[in-house]
Design an enzyme around this catalytic site. Structure first.
Site, PDB file in Angstrom:
ATOM      1  N   ILE A  13      10.566 -17.323  81.376  1.00  0.00           N
ATOM      2  CA  ILE A  13      11.698 -16.451  81.740  1.00  0.00           C
ATOM      3  C   ILE A  13      11.851 -15.334  80.705  1.00  0.00           C
ATOM      4  CG2 ILE A  13      14.177 -16.347  82.206  1.00  0.00           C
ATOM      5  CD1 ILE A  13      14.025 -19.331  82.988  1.00  0.00           C
ATOM      6  N   ASP A  59      10.306 -19.672  63.983  1.00  0.00           N
ATOM      7  CA  ASP A  59      11.047 -20.794  64.563  1.00  0.00           C
ATOM      8  C   ASP A  59      12.539 -20.473  64.462  1.00  0.00           C
ATOM      9  OD1 ASP A  59      12.317 -23.227  65.046  1.00  0.00           O
ATOM     10  OD2 ASP A  59      10.826 -24.406  63.946  1.00  0.00           O
ATOM     11  N   LEU A  81      16.769 -17.514  74.556  1.00  0.00           N
ATOM     12  CA  LEU A  81      16.086 -18.348  75.551  1.00  0.00           C
ATOM     13  C   LEU A  81      15.192 -19.403  74.911  1.00  0.00           C
ATOM     14  CD1 LEU A  81      15.844 -15.087  76.796  1.00  0.00           C
ATOM     15  CD2 LEU A  81      15.404 -16.514  78.786  1.00  0.00           C
ATOM     16  N   THR A 134      21.082 -23.942  81.517  1.00  0.00           N
ATOM     17  CA  THR A 134      20.589 -24.487  82.773  1.00  0.00           C
ATOM     18  C   THR A 134      21.710 -25.183  83.543  1.00  0.00           C
ATOM     19  OG1 THR A 134      19.225 -26.301  83.627  1.00  0.00           O
ATOM     20  CG2 THR A 134      19.821 -26.439  81.347  1.00  0.00           C
ATOM     21  N   ASP A 135      21.529 -25.301  84.850  1.00  0.00           N
ATOM     22  CA  ASP A 135      22.498 -26.062  85.651  1.00  0.00           C
ATOM     23  C   ASP A 135      22.372 -27.572  85.401  1.00  0.00           C
ATOM     24  OD1 ASP A 135      20.070 -26.468  86.942  1.00  0.00           O
ATOM     25  OD2 ASP A 135      20.793 -25.940  88.945  1.00  0.00           O
ATOM     26  N   GLU A 136      21.280 -27.978  84.711  1.00  0.00           N
ATOM     27  CA  GLU A 136      21.070 -29.418  84.505  1.00  0.00           C
ATOM     28  C   GLU A 136      22.131 -30.025  83.590  1.00  0.00           C
ATOM     29  OE1 GLU A 136      17.062 -30.759  84.058  1.00  0.00           O
ATOM     30  OE2 GLU A 136      16.239 -28.943  84.960  1.00  0.00           O
ATOM     31  N   TYR A 159      16.538 -33.557  77.705  1.00  0.00           N
ATOM     32  CA  TYR A 159      16.521 -32.088  77.799  1.00  0.00           C
ATOM     33  C   TYR A 159      17.914 -31.547  78.103  1.00  0.00           C
ATOM     34  CZ  TYR A 159      16.105 -27.544  80.137  1.00  0.00           C
ATOM     35  OH  TYR A 159      16.298 -26.243  80.529  1.00  0.00           O
ATOM     36  N   LYS A 163      20.490 -29.192  75.830  1.00  0.00           N
ATOM     37  CA  LYS A 163      20.996 -27.880  76.276  1.00  0.00           C
ATOM     38  C   LYS A 163      22.529 -27.901  76.317  1.00  0.00           C
ATOM     39  CE  LYS A 163      19.078 -24.676  77.454  1.00  0.00           C
ATOM     40  NZ  LYS A 163      18.551 -23.502  76.677  1.00  0.00           N
ATOM     41  N   ASN A 188      16.871 -23.755  89.092  1.00  0.00           N
ATOM     42  CA  ASN A 188      15.413 -23.756  88.849  1.00  0.00           C
ATOM     43  C   ASN A 188      14.786 -22.402  89.168  1.00  0.00           C
ATOM     44  OD1 ASN A 188      15.908 -26.605  88.724  1.00  0.00           O
ATOM     45  ND2 ASN A 188      13.738 -26.904  89.197  1.00  0.00           N
ATOM     46  N   ASP A 290       8.756 -42.447  90.773  1.00  0.00           N
ATOM     47  CA  ASP A 290       9.749 -41.418  90.445  1.00  0.00           C
ATOM     48  C   ASP A 290       9.881 -41.239  88.931  1.00  0.00           C
ATOM     49  OD1 ASP A 290      11.571 -39.472  90.980  1.00  0.00           O
ATOM     50  OD2 ASP A 290      12.970 -40.756  92.089  1.00  0.00           O
ATOM     51  N   GLY A 293      15.485 -41.721  85.710  1.00  0.00           N
ATOM     52  CA  GLY A 293      16.761 -40.989  85.663  1.00  0.00           C
ATOM     53  C   GLY A 293      16.741 -39.678  86.428  1.00  0.00           C
TER      54      GLY A 293
HETATM   55  N1  LIG Z   1      12.647 -22.652  83.844  1.00  0.00           N
HETATM   56  C1  LIG Z   1      13.785 -22.841  84.476  1.00  0.00           C
HETATM   57  O1  LIG Z   1      13.783 -23.130  85.679  1.00  0.00           O
HETATM   58  C2  LIG Z   1      15.098 -22.676  83.747  1.00  0.00           C
HETATM   59  C3  LIG Z   1      16.277 -22.691  84.498  1.00  0.00           C
HETATM   60  C4  LIG Z   1      17.486 -22.486  83.838  1.00  0.00           C
HETATM   61  C5  LIG Z   1      17.519 -22.273  82.472  1.00  0.00           C
HETATM   62  N2  LIG Z   1      16.364 -22.292  81.757  1.00  0.00           N
HETATM   63  C6  LIG Z   1      16.445 -22.033  80.310  1.00  0.00           C
HETATM   64  O2  LIG Z   1      15.851 -20.769  80.068  1.00  0.00           O
HETATM   65  C7  LIG Z   1      15.184 -20.752  78.819  1.00  0.00           C
HETATM   66  C8  LIG Z   1      13.743 -20.343  78.999  1.00  0.00           C
HETATM   67  O3  LIG Z   1      13.108 -21.236  79.901  1.00  0.00           O
HETATM   68  P1  LIG Z   1      11.560 -21.080  80.250  1.00  0.00           P
HETATM   69  O4  LIG Z   1      11.338 -21.768  81.531  1.00  0.00           O
HETATM   70  O5  LIG Z   1      11.159 -19.671  80.093  1.00  0.00           O
HETATM   71  O6  LIG Z   1      10.935 -21.954  79.071  1.00  0.00           O
HETATM   72  P2  LIG Z   1       9.457 -21.973  78.505  1.00  0.00           P
HETATM   73  O7  LIG Z   1       9.231 -23.379  78.078  1.00  0.00           O
HETATM   74  O8  LIG Z   1       8.511 -21.321  79.445  1.00  0.00           O
HETATM   75  O9  LIG Z   1       9.533 -21.014  77.223  1.00  0.00           O
HETATM   76  C9  LIG Z   1      10.224 -21.375  76.056  1.00  0.00           C
HETATM   77  C10 LIG Z   1       9.800 -20.411  74.948  1.00  0.00           C
HETATM   78  O10 LIG Z   1      10.558 -20.757  73.773  1.00  0.00           O
HETATM   79  C11 LIG Z   1       9.654 -20.798  72.665  1.00  0.00           C
HETATM   80  N3  LIG Z   1      10.216 -21.753  71.687  1.00  0.00           N
HETATM   81  C12 LIG Z   1      10.402 -23.089  71.840  1.00  0.00           C
HETATM   82  N4  LIG Z   1      10.943 -23.607  70.725  1.00  0.00           N
HETATM   83  C13 LIG Z   1      11.100 -22.578  69.860  1.00  0.00           C
HETATM   84  C14 LIG Z   1      11.629 -22.475  68.546  1.00  0.00           C
HETATM   85  N5  LIG Z   1      12.074 -23.551  67.887  1.00  0.00           N
HETATM   86  N6  LIG Z   1      11.676 -21.257  67.968  1.00  0.00           N
HETATM   87  C15 LIG Z   1      11.224 -20.154  68.605  1.00  0.00           C
HETATM   88  N7  LIG Z   1      10.702 -20.200  69.852  1.00  0.00           N
HETATM   89  C16 LIG Z   1      10.649 -21.390  70.469  1.00  0.00           C
HETATM   90  C17 LIG Z   1       8.320 -21.246  73.236  1.00  0.00           C
HETATM   91  O11 LIG Z   1       7.239 -20.876  72.397  1.00  0.00           O
HETATM   92  C18 LIG Z   1       8.317 -20.515  74.577  1.00  0.00           C
HETATM   93  O12 LIG Z   1       7.765 -19.222  74.452  1.00  0.00           O
HETATM   94  C19 LIG Z   1      15.342 -22.153  78.231  1.00  0.00           C
HETATM   95  O13 LIG Z   1      16.401 -22.117  77.309  1.00  0.00           O
HETATM   96  C20 LIG Z   1      15.708 -23.020  79.424  1.00  0.00           C
HETATM   97  O14 LIG Z   1      16.535 -24.086  79.045  1.00  0.00           O
HETATM   98  C21 LIG Z   1      15.152 -22.479  82.365  1.00  0.00           C
END
Ligand SMILES: NC(=O)c1ccc[n+]([C@@H]2O[C@H](COP(=O)([O-])OP(=O)(O)OC[C@H]3O[C@@H](n4cnc5c(N)ncnc54)[C@H](O)[C@@H]3O)[C@@H](O)[C@H]2O)c1
Length: 352
Positions: A13, A59, A81, A134-136, A159, A163, A188, A290, A293
Site C-alpha cells: 500500500i 527501522d 504504514l 486495519t478493520d481487523e 496481528y 495494530k 482488505n 482453517d 481463530g
Molecule cells: N494489506 C491490507 O489489506 C491492509 C488493509 C488495511 C490496513 N493495512 C495496513 O496498511 C499498512 C501497509 O500494509 P501493506 O499491505 O502495504 O503491508 P506490507 O507488508 O506489504 O508492507 C509493509 C512495509 O513496512 C515495512 N516495515 C515493516 N516493519 C518495519 C519497520 N520496523 N521499520 C520500517 N519499515 C518496516 C516493510 O519493509 C514493508 O515495506 C500496514 O500498517 C497494515 O496494517 C493493510
C-alpha cells in the site's frame, strides 16, 4: 505542496501511495522502510529518479534514527504504514509484530512529537500524523452489520492486537500531548505489487503456475475488498484534509467470500491465460484446514469518509480484479524473483 514522510513506503500500500503522490500531486516524499521480506524497492522504480522522491532504509523502532530523519527532512505530514502485516506470520512469530507495530509506532510518535514541538505555531497547526490501520482491530462480525468509527475494538489475532495497540498509542499522543494525529481503518486491499503470500496474488500466481489453490475451511469467510489505488487516494485525502483527532473507516462496500474471490480469479485466468492442460482453473481449488481463530466476516460502512471528505472508490471488484490479474500476467519478473527466493508459496500460521 507538502513534504510527506511515508513509513513502509516499499510495501504494497505504501508504494502505491508514493507512486500516486509523485505522479498525481506536487508533494515531495521521503520513504522510510526497513525493507523486510515484504518491502520491495522495485515497487518504487517508477518514481525513484524523481527529484521529489527520497528513500532511507531504517527501522521505525530506532528512535535516534527517526529523530535524525525528522530533523533532516522536516516533514509536514507523516503517513505511517510500516508494519508487519500478515496474520498467518503473526501466529507463528508474534514478536516481530510487537516490535515493529507497537514499539515502532511508539518511536515514530516520540520523534514526531519532538519535531512538532520545534515548529512555529502555524506549522504546528498544519502538521498531521496519519496512522494507517486495519478493520481487523474491530474483531469479527456475524452475518449482519458493518464496522464504523465508533465500533469497539475487539482484536482476535496477534496481528490485529498489535495494530489495535498502535491505534491506541496514536490516540493517546493526540489526546495527551496534542500531537495533530488521525487514524484510518481500512478493509482488505488487493491490486498490483502485493506480496504473494496474501490471498489474491497467491491464487493468481498459483493458477498461472498450474498449482493447487488452497482455501481455508469452506471458503465462507467474508472480506470487504478495496482496490489499492482507491485506498491510496483515500489515504492522501485523509492525510491532507482530515480533521485531527478523527478516525476514518475506508472500504469498498464489496463483500465477497474467499471462495467467491478465488472463483472470480479462476474465471479471469481461464480467459486471459488459457492453459490447454487445465480447462478450468477452478479444478485446482483445494480446501485445507482453517486458520486458527479465523475471523468470519469483516465489512466497513464508509459513510463518514464519503460525507466528510467526498471520497468514493472508482473501481468495482470486477474492474479492479481484472486489472490485478492483467498486472501479474505482464509483470512476471516482479513476482518470479520473490517466488524463486524469499517466499515460495508455503503455508504459515497452522499451529495456534
Ligand atoms: N494489506 C491490507 O489489506 C491492509 C488493509 C488495511 C490496513 N493495512 C495496513 O496498511 C499498512 C501497509 O500494509 P501493506 O499491505 O502495504 O503491508 P506490507 O507488508 O506489504 O508492507 C509493509 C512495509 O513496512 C515495512 N516495515 C515493516 N516493519 C518495519 C519497520 N520496523 N521499520 C520500517 N519499515 C518496516 C516493510 O519493509 C514493508 O515495506 C500496514 O500498517 C497494515 O496494517 C493493510
Amino acid at each position: 505542496m507538502s513534504r510527506l514522510l511515508v513509513t513502509g513506503g516499499a510495501g504494497f500500500i505504501g508504494a502505491t501511495v508514493v507512486r500516486h503522490a509523485i505522479h498525481a500531486t506536487d508533494h515531495s516524499v521521503v520513504v522510510v522502510d526497513k525493507l523486510t521480506y515484504a518491502g520491495n524497492i522495485e515497487s518504487l522504480a517508477p518514481v525513484s529518479s524523481d527529484p521529489r522522491f527520497a528513500f532511507v532504509r531504517a527501522d521505525v523502532a530506532d528512535l535516534p534514527k527517526m529523530q535524525e530523519i525528522f530533523q533532516r527532512f522536516q516533514p509536514d505530514i507523516v503517513m505511517h504504514l510500516a508494519a508487519e502485516s500478515h496474520v498467518d506470520r503473526s501466529i507463528d512469530g508474534p514478536g516481530e509484530f510487537i516490535q515493529s507495530n507497537i514499539v515502532g509506532t511508539y518511536s515514530l510518535l516520540q520523534a514526531a512529537l519532538g519535531h512538532w514541538r520545534s515548529l512555529s505555531s502555524d506549522k504546528r497547526d498544519e502538521f498531521r500524523f496519519h496512522h494507517i490501520s486495519t478493520d481487523e482491530v474491530f474483531g469479527s462480525l456475524g452475518a449482519d452489520g458493518c464496522f464504523c468509527e465508533t465500533t469497539p475494538y475487539n482484536p482476535n489475532s496477534p496481528y490485529s492486537a498489535s495494530k489495535a495497540a498502535s491505534d491506541h498509542l496514536v490516540r493517546a499522543w493526540q489526546h495527551t500531548y496534542g500531537l495533530p494525529a488521525l487514524i484510518s481503518n481500512c478493509s482488505n486491499n488487493y491490486g498490483p505489487y502485493q506480496f504473494p503470500e496474501k490471498l489474491i496474488p497467491l491464487m493468481i500466481i498459483n493458477a498461472l503456475d498450474g498449482m493447487k489453490l488452497p482455501i481455508y475451511g469452506a471458503g465462507s469467510n467474508v472480506r470487504d475488498w478495496l482496490y489499492v489505488e482507491d485506498h491510496a487516494r483515500a489515504l492522501l485525502q485523509v492525510a491532507t484534509t482530515g480533521v485531527s483527532g478523527e478516525t476514518y473507516c475506508i472500504g469498498g462496500r464489496c463483500e465477497k467470500s474467499n471462495l467467491e474471490v478465488v472463483q472470480a480469479i479462476c474465471r479471469l485466468v481461464d480467459e486471459l491465460a488459457p492453459n490447454p492442460a487445465i480447462p478450468e482453473h477452478e479444478l485446482l481449488i483445494d480446501f485445507v484446514g482453517d486458520r486458527p481463530g479465523h475471523d468470519l466476516r469483516y465489512a466497513i460502512d464508509p459513510a463518514k469518509i464519503k460525507n466528510d471528505l467526498g471520497w468514493e472508490p472508482r473501481e468495482t471488484f470486477e474492474t479492479g480484479l481484472r486489472k490485478t490479474v492483467e498486472w501479474y500476467l505482464s509483470n512476471r519478473t516482479w513476482w518470479e524473483r520473490i517466488r524463486s527466493g524469499i517466499y515460495r508459496g508455503e503455508r504459515m500460521g497452522v499451529v495456534a
